[in-house]
Design a protein around this motif. Structure first.
Motif, PDB file in Angstrom:
ATOM      1  N   HIS A   5       0.824  -1.208   0.000  1.00 52.70           N
ATOM      2  CA  HIS A   5       0.000   0.000   0.000  1.00 52.70           C
ATOM      3  C   HIS A   5       0.860   1.260   0.000  1.00 52.70           C
ATOM      4  O   HIS A   5       0.532   2.244  -0.650  1.00 52.70           O
ATOM      5  CB  HIS A   5      -0.958   0.006   1.187  1.00 52.70           C
ATOM      6  CG  HIS A   5      -1.918  -1.148   1.183  1.00 52.70           C
ATOM      7  ND1 HIS A   5      -2.543  -1.615   0.053  1.00 52.70           N
ATOM      8  CD2 HIS A   5      -2.359  -1.925   2.192  1.00 52.70           C
ATOM      9  CE1 HIS A   5      -3.318  -2.634   0.360  1.00 52.70           C
ATOM     10  NE2 HIS A   5      -3.221  -2.842   1.660  1.00 52.70           N
ATOM     11  N   LYS A   6       1.955   1.223   0.734  1.00 50.98           N
ATOM     12  CA  LYS A   6       2.863   2.381   0.758  1.00 50.98           C
ATOM     13  C   LYS A   6       3.507   2.560  -0.619  1.00 50.98           C
ATOM     14  O   LYS A   6       3.655   3.689  -1.092  1.00 50.98           O
ATOM     15  CB  LYS A   6       3.927   2.198   1.841  1.00 50.98           C
ATOM     16  CG  LYS A   6       4.724   3.438   2.101  1.00 50.98           C
ATOM     17  CD  LYS A   6       3.847   4.560   2.640  1.00 50.98           C
ATOM     18  CE  LYS A   6       4.658   5.769   2.989  1.00 50.98           C
ATOM     19  NZ  LYS A   6       3.822   6.888   3.431  1.00 50.98           N
ATOM     20  N   GLU A   9       1.078   4.227  -2.830  1.00 45.23           N
ATOM     21  CA  GLU A   9       0.991   5.654  -2.527  1.00 45.23           C
ATOM     22  C   GLU A   9       2.146   6.413  -3.188  1.00 45.23           C
ATOM     23  O   GLU A   9       1.942   7.466  -3.801  1.00 45.23           O
ATOM     24  CB  GLU A   9       1.020   5.877  -1.013  1.00 45.23           C
ATOM     25  CG  GLU A   9       0.939   7.335  -0.631  1.00 45.23           C
ATOM     26  CD  GLU A   9       1.034   7.572   0.872  1.00 45.23           C
ATOM     27  OE1 GLU A   9       1.108   8.739   1.257  1.00 45.23           O
ATOM     28  OE2 GLU A   9       1.032   6.595   1.644  1.00 45.23           O
ATOM     29  N   GLN A  35      -3.179   7.622  -4.807  1.00 45.23           N
ATOM     30  CA  GLN A  35      -2.802   7.993  -3.444  1.00 45.23           C
ATOM     31  C   GLN A  35      -3.976   7.829  -2.484  1.00 45.23           C
ATOM     32  O   GLN A  35      -3.824   7.293  -1.379  1.00 45.23           O
ATOM     33  CB  GLN A  35      -2.300   9.431  -3.395  1.00 45.23           C
ATOM     34  CG  GLN A  35      -0.947   9.621  -4.058  1.00 45.23           C
ATOM     35  CD  GLN A  35      -0.521  11.065  -4.022  1.00 45.23           C
ATOM     36  OE1 GLN A  35      -0.318  11.605  -2.940  1.00 45.23           O
ATOM     37  NE2 GLN A  35      -0.401  11.683  -5.173  1.00 45.23           N
ATOM     38  N   SER A  38      -4.697   4.158  -1.866  1.00 46.62           N
ATOM     39  CA  SER A  38      -3.692   3.598  -0.977  1.00 46.62           C
ATOM     40  C   SER A  38      -3.957   3.978   0.472  1.00 46.62           C
ATOM     41  O   SER A  38      -3.861   3.146   1.378  1.00 46.62           O
ATOM     42  CB  SER A  38      -2.308   4.088  -1.394  1.00 46.62           C
ATOM     43  OG  SER A  38      -1.357   3.749  -0.431  1.00 46.62           O
ATOM     44  N   LYS A  39      -4.305   5.231   0.702  1.00 45.43           N
ATOM     45  CA  LYS A  39      -4.559   5.691   2.075  1.00 45.43           C
ATOM     46  C   LYS A  39      -5.791   4.999   2.664  1.00 45.43           C
ATOM     47  O   LYS A  39      -5.813   4.671   3.854  1.00 45.43           O
ATOM     48  CB  LYS A  39      -4.695   7.202   2.117  1.00 45.43           C
ATOM     49  CG  LYS A  39      -3.354   7.882   1.890  1.00 45.43           C
ATOM     50  CD  LYS A  39      -3.452   9.380   1.932  1.00 45.43           C
ATOM     51  CE  LYS A  39      -2.119   9.971   1.503  1.00 45.43           C
ATOM     52  NZ  LYS A  39      -1.535  10.841   2.456  1.00 45.43           N
TER      53      LYS A  39
END
Length: 66
Positions: A5-6, A9, A35, A38-39
């Motif tokens: 996930h990071k 982002e 982004q 992902s968050k």
């Protein structure tokens, strides 16, 4: 938060910046969307981790009361 996930982002940031620098609004928007996605996934992971921790604490409390 997972590494995947990071990474998504960071890729979204790069894509957004590339769109900004080239004047490609669609690419910039895709980067921003990546982004946000992902968050949201990172937040869901945090909620899942917190729920698991709470369940583990509850199990521990029940075992102590036996």
């Amino acid at each position: 938060m997972t590494f995947r996930h990071k990474a998504q982002e960071l890729a979204g940031k790069a894509k957004g910046k590339a769109g900004e620098l080239t004047g490609d609004e669609e690419l910039e928007g895709e980067g921003q969307a990546d982004q946000v996605e992902s968050k949201v996934k990172q937040a869901a992971d945090d909620v899942e981790d917190a729920a698991q921790a709470a369940a583990d604490r509850a199990k521990g409390a029940l075992k102590r009361n036996d």
